[in-house]
Design an enzyme around this catalytic site. Structure first.
Site, short mmCIF file in Angstrom:
data_model
loop_
_atom_site.label_atom_id
_atom_site.label_comp_id
_atom_site.label_asym_id
_atom_site.label_seq_id
_atom_site.Cartn_x
_atom_site.Cartn_y
_atom_site.Cartn_z
N SER A 75 -12.36 2.43 0.02
CA SER A 75 -12.04 3.57 -0.64
C SER A 75 -13.46 3.94 -1.10
CB SER A 75 -11.07 3.37 -1.93
OG SER A 75 -11.30 4.49 -2.63
N TYR A 120 -8.69 -0.86 -9.38
CA TYR A 120 -8.65 -0.39 -7.92
C TYR A 120 -9.82 -0.26 -7.29
CZ TYR A 120 -7.32 2.45 -3.96
OH TYR A 120 -7.42 3.02 -2.51
N LYS A 151 -11.69 -2.43 -4.10
CA LYS A 151 -12.01 -1.73 -3.03
C LYS A 151 -13.76 -2.22 -2.82
CE LYS A 151 -8.49 -0.18 -1.40
NZ LYS A 151 -7.71 -0.43 -0.07
#
Length: 255
Positions: free
Chosen positions: A148, A161, A165
């Site tokens: 991401s 998150y 990533k």
């Protein structure tokens, strides 16, 4: 020059996680259209069977195998069933991801932290490792990790998150550096805002969407098919000298 051959996946077997919808399903369909036999995986077998049948109705070879990648004990079975069905694994796409929280990082619980890391980092590590004996037999093995833009620069409200990533990008480079001699290429794609159910909380909110658009050179959300097309490049002979690379597909957000 026959460009159709360069992008062909004829004779290849691709295993794709998080593939019952969104980016994963688009990757599966594009790979199948390029000639690959695809194994789509997610948690619910009935949904996978439905999606596999849709792909088969288009003339593609597809099989659904249920697996909760956050449960490490289920991963060997996913690999074994794939090889039992098709005899090999040439392409692995680690697409499954989890993000159960949105908000300040200090409000993230240890339980949520563990879930995010298990699905987004630990599962790609272990599944890639389990696929190694099969990938090394392939004439053009490719591992594609879906990271991401949050892995490049943390996104507000998506703290852990983003951390996961970033770790996946580093893991990509580690595998690429160590496995080049075995003929296995490992690359990462970092999508920006892609219009999928996973990101619906962002693109369905007009206020948030308008803020995002201000930072985009291409003034729209991306599509899962656009990520699938980039994945095809990384899975095919077209990228035969590419490994350890990190590709953004974000409408210019990270420029």
């Amino acid at each position: 020059m026959d460009l159709s051959k360069i992008f062909s996946l004829d004779g290849k077997v691709a295993l794709i996680t998080g593939a019952s919808k969104g980016i994963g399903l688009s990757i599966a369909e594009i790979f199948a259209a390029a000639g690959a036999k695809v194994v789509i995986s997610s948690r619910k077998q009935e949904v996978l069977d439905e999606m596999a049948n849709q792909l088969k109705s288009k003339g593609y070879e597809a099989t659904g195998i249920a697996c909760n990648v956050g449960n490490m004990e289920e991963l060997p079975g996913l690999v074994d069933q794939t090889v039992e069905k098709y005899g090999q694994i040439d392409i692995l796409v680690n697409n499954a991801a989890s993000n159960p929280v949105f908000g300040p990082v200090h409000e993230t619980s240890l339980e949520a932290f563990d879930k995010i890391m298990d699905v987004n980092v630990k599962a790609p590590f272990e599944l890639t490792r389990l696929c190694f004996p099969h990938l090394r037999k392939s004439s053009n093995a490719s591992v594609i990790n879906i990271s991401s833009i949050g892995g490049i620069s943390p996104e507000r409200g998506l703290g852990i998150y983003s951390v996961s990533k970033a770790a996946l990008i580093s893991l990509t480079k580690v595998y690429a550096k160590e496995w080049g001699g075995a003929g296995i290429r490992v690359n990462a794609i970092c999508p920006g805002l892609i219009q999928t159910k996973f990101s619906e909380a962002l693109w369905s909110n007009e206020k948030i969407m308008n803020m995002i658009l201000q930072n985009l050179s291409i003034k729209r959300a991306g599509t899962s098919e656009e990520i699938g097309a980039m994945a095809l490049f990384l899975a095919s002979e077209a990228s035969s000298y590419t490994t350890g690379a990190v590709f953004t597909a974000d409408g210019g957000f990270t420029i």
